[in-house]
Design a protein around this motif. Sequence first.
Motif, mmCIF file in Angstrom:
data_model
loop_
_atom_site.group_PDB
_atom_site.id
_atom_site.type_symbol
_atom_site.label_atom_id
_atom_site.label_comp_id
_atom_site.label_asym_id
_atom_site.label_seq_id
_atom_site.Cartn_x
_atom_site.Cartn_y
_atom_site.Cartn_z
ATOM 1 N N ALA A 164 0.883 -1.173 0.000
ATOM 2 C CA ALA A 164 0.000 0.000 0.000
ATOM 3 C C ALA A 164 0.918 1.220 0.000
ATOM 4 O O ALA A 164 1.949 1.232 0.678
ATOM 5 C CB ALA A 164 -0.904 0.011 1.221
ATOM 6 N N PHE A 165 0.533 2.213 -0.759
ATOM 7 C CA PHE A 165 1.418 3.353 -0.984
ATOM 8 C C PHE A 165 0.658 4.650 -0.747
ATOM 9 O O PHE A 165 -0.471 4.814 -1.200
ATOM 10 C CB PHE A 165 1.933 3.305 -2.421
ATOM 11 C CG PHE A 165 2.810 4.453 -2.815
ATOM 12 C CD1 PHE A 165 4.167 4.431 -2.526
ATOM 13 C CD2 PHE A 165 2.293 5.555 -3.481
ATOM 14 C CE1 PHE A 165 4.994 5.477 -2.902
ATOM 15 C CE2 PHE A 165 3.100 6.612 -3.851
ATOM 16 C CZ PHE A 165 4.458 6.572 -3.558
ATOM 17 N N VAL A 194 0.826 -3.264 -5.986
ATOM 18 C CA VAL A 194 0.271 -2.157 -5.211
ATOM 19 C C VAL A 194 -1.217 -2.417 -5.030
ATOM 20 O O VAL A 194 -1.990 -2.370 -5.992
ATOM 21 C CB VAL A 194 0.506 -0.803 -5.907
ATOM 22 C CG1 VAL A 194 -0.187 0.319 -5.130
ATOM 23 C CG2 VAL A 194 1.997 -0.500 -6.011
ATOM 24 N N VAL A 195 -1.622 -2.698 -3.794
ATOM 25 C CA VAL A 195 -3.016 -3.026 -3.522
ATOM 26 C C VAL A 195 -3.848 -1.782 -3.214
ATOM 27 O O VAL A 195 -5.086 -1.824 -3.262
ATOM 28 C CB VAL A 195 -3.133 -4.037 -2.370
ATOM 29 C CG1 VAL A 195 -2.497 -5.362 -2.770
ATOM 30 C CG2 VAL A 195 -2.498 -3.506 -1.084
ATOM 31 N N GLU A 196 -3.193 -0.685 -2.877
ATOM 32 C CA GLU A 196 -3.904 0.571 -2.646
ATOM 33 C C GLU A 196 -2.911 1.721 -2.801
ATOM 34 O O GLU A 196 -1.767 1.640 -2.364
ATOM 35 C CB GLU A 196 -4.525 0.620 -1.257
ATOM 36 C CG GLU A 196 -5.391 1.845 -0.990
ATOM 37 C CD GLU A 196 -6.601 1.929 -1.904
ATOM 38 O OE1 GLU A 196 -6.899 3.046 -2.377
ATOM 39 O OE2 GLU A 196 -7.246 0.882 -2.153
ATOM 40 N N ALA A 216 -8.104 -1.604 4.633
ATOM 41 C CA ALA A 216 -9.044 -2.539 4.004
ATOM 42 C C ALA A 216 -8.389 -3.335 2.879
ATOM 43 O O ALA A 216 -8.846 -4.435 2.542
ATOM 44 C CB ALA A 216 -10.253 -1.779 3.471
ATOM 45 N N SER A 217 -7.312 -2.804 2.294
ATOM 46 C CA SER A 217 -6.647 -3.493 1.186
ATOM 47 C C SER A 217 -5.746 -4.625 1.665
ATOM 48 O O SER A 217 -5.202 -5.372 0.853
ATOM 49 C CB SER A 217 -5.828 -2.501 0.364
ATOM 50 O OG SER A 217 -4.693 -2.048 1.097
ATOM 51 N N LYS A 218 -5.537 -4.741 2.968
ATOM 52 C CA LYS A 218 -4.745 -5.797 3.590
ATOM 53 C C LYS A 218 -3.328 -5.894 3.015
ATOM 54 O O LYS A 218 -2.908 -6.936 2.508
ATOM 55 C CB LYS A 218 -5.463 -7.140 3.481
ATOM 56 C CG LYS A 218 -6.809 -7.162 4.188
ATOM 57 C CD LYS A 218 -7.485 -8.511 4.094
ATOM 58 C CE LYS A 218 -8.820 -8.519 4.841
ATOM 59 N NZ LYS A 218 -9.511 -9.829 4.745
ATOM 60 N N PHE A 223 4.007 1.832 2.438
ATOM 61 C CA PHE A 223 4.971 2.880 2.145
ATOM 62 C C PHE A 223 4.312 4.230 2.447
ATOM 63 O O PHE A 223 3.392 4.645 1.749
ATOM 64 C CB PHE A 223 5.384 2.859 0.676
ATOM 65 C CG PHE A 223 6.333 1.763 0.303
ATOM 66 C CD1 PHE A 223 6.576 0.687 1.134
ATOM 67 C CD2 PHE A 223 6.994 1.806 -0.913
ATOM 68 C CE1 PHE A 223 7.456 -0.322 0.789
ATOM 69 C CE2 PHE A 223 7.880 0.798 -1.279
ATOM 70 C CZ PHE A 223 8.108 -0.271 -0.433
ATOM 71 N N ALA A 224 4.784 4.914 3.485
ATOM 72 C CA ALA A 224 4.282 6.246 3.855
ATOM 73 C C ALA A 224 5.369 7.242 3.495
ATOM 74 O O ALA A 224 6.301 7.466 4.264
ATOM 75 C CB ALA A 224 3.954 6.294 5.341
ATOM 76 N N LEU A 225 5.266 7.845 2.329
ATOM 77 C CA LEU A 225 6.365 8.614 1.778
ATOM 78 C C LEU A 225 6.056 10.106 1.762
ATOM 79 O O LEU A 225 5.534 10.668 0.801
ATOM 80 C CB LEU A 225 6.704 8.094 0.377
ATOM 81 C CG LEU A 225 7.079 6.599 0.372
ATOM 82 C CD1 LEU A 225 7.371 6.120 -1.037
ATOM 83 C CD2 LEU A 225 8.260 6.325 1.288
ATOM 84 N N SER A 226 6.383 10.721 2.873
ATOM 85 C CA SER A 226 6.311 12.155 3.044
ATOM 86 C C SER A 226 7.330 12.488 4.120
ATOM 87 O O SER A 226 7.956 11.581 4.693
ATOM 88 C CB SER A 226 4.908 12.605 3.463
ATOM 89 O OG SER A 226 4.843 14.017 3.545
#
Length: 395
Positions: A164-165, A194-196, A216-218, A223-226
């Motif tokens: 998830a990105f 990439v599921v979300e 919800a995308s499990k 990846f929390a890119l900020s």
Amino acid sequence: MSKFSFVNVGCFALITFCATVPTLAADPYKINVILPLTGNGSFLGKGQQQTLQALQAEVNKSGGIKRPEGRVRLPGRPVQPANGGATGQWHCVGQKPSVMIGSSLVAMCCAIAPLLKSGPFDYCLSPGVHPAIGSFQYSSSVDTRDLMDVMMRYFKMRGWTRIAFMSSTDASGQDWQRGLDEFLARPENAVMTVVERQSFNPNDISVSAQIERIKASKPQIFFALSSGAPIATVFKAAFQAGLNVPICTTNANQTFAQMDQYKDFLPKELYIASSVFIPHDGLLKLDPDVEAEQKEFYAVHKAINVAPDNMSALAWDPAKIVLSALRRLGPNATGEEVRSYVANLSGFAGVNGLYDFRATSQRGLNNMNAVMSRWDGTVHNWIAVSKPTGLPLEN
């Protein structure tokens, strides 16, 4: 010989100082340093300011910038940078220096680049900038593309392939998003999915809705890119939503100040692709000259009671490389002469690795100088969990 000291010059709205180093003459040699000391980027600039001030003291102890014995001083020639329009307020460039260091921000470094067609030499302190080959702008540490390569290799080999990105809509976040898309397009990364995919404005006060969709995308990895204050908004929302998966963020957040400030809602498993400056005794063996430079790096910071983090590492090597050029060429070196010197520099030991600018233009480092790290709150530091290039240590 005069002292190496920082002076206020008001280079830009976010900038409050430039640096000086002594030359052969009584007057100091000025190096313009552009740092964000207010706003969301202040956590970057303040840490780098401390490092440069500590390095300044060490340079003074060793005599400052000295022309090598018997070397003819190079003739001084004025650098004529482009100027005008909205960039007319760029006072540091307007002063026509030979060298500059900064900024720490992707957007500002990108804004500086068009001003450098004929100099001065500029060392941007953000790895998220990708200067044109042969240009006067260089970029600090390991490229974000190589950091992404390390991330993908590490997580793929761990079997975490559902991604998830989420990225911010600013220049830094967009750079990471482009990097992810480039790597997902490679055949060897076909297993990664990439599921979300979500985005947010750095000024948003809540990202709860986006985090719920990510949960919800499990995913197996998020990846929390900020960077800066916006990443706290993401971490809080993930914590409140009970998103209990490993989270990977950028090395722009590899600061002790942030880890301390966010400790109540940090992810249980927080990963950051890092240059090799982090403590690694018993885990990795690097080039002996790199190890020696890291020893000095940590000793200098210990003397001022500062725990060095990525902000320190981003500033240390560029300053050392610029000082190396000036010591070699003399204080009258032009921007073109400094650019040529750095472009041909190889085997330079920094805290981030062994630099070879001939092999990697504008940067000198590649994915061989990067590892995956994990924040360990029990030891209050980042721990290497991979070999260079991202191969898990257990393998």
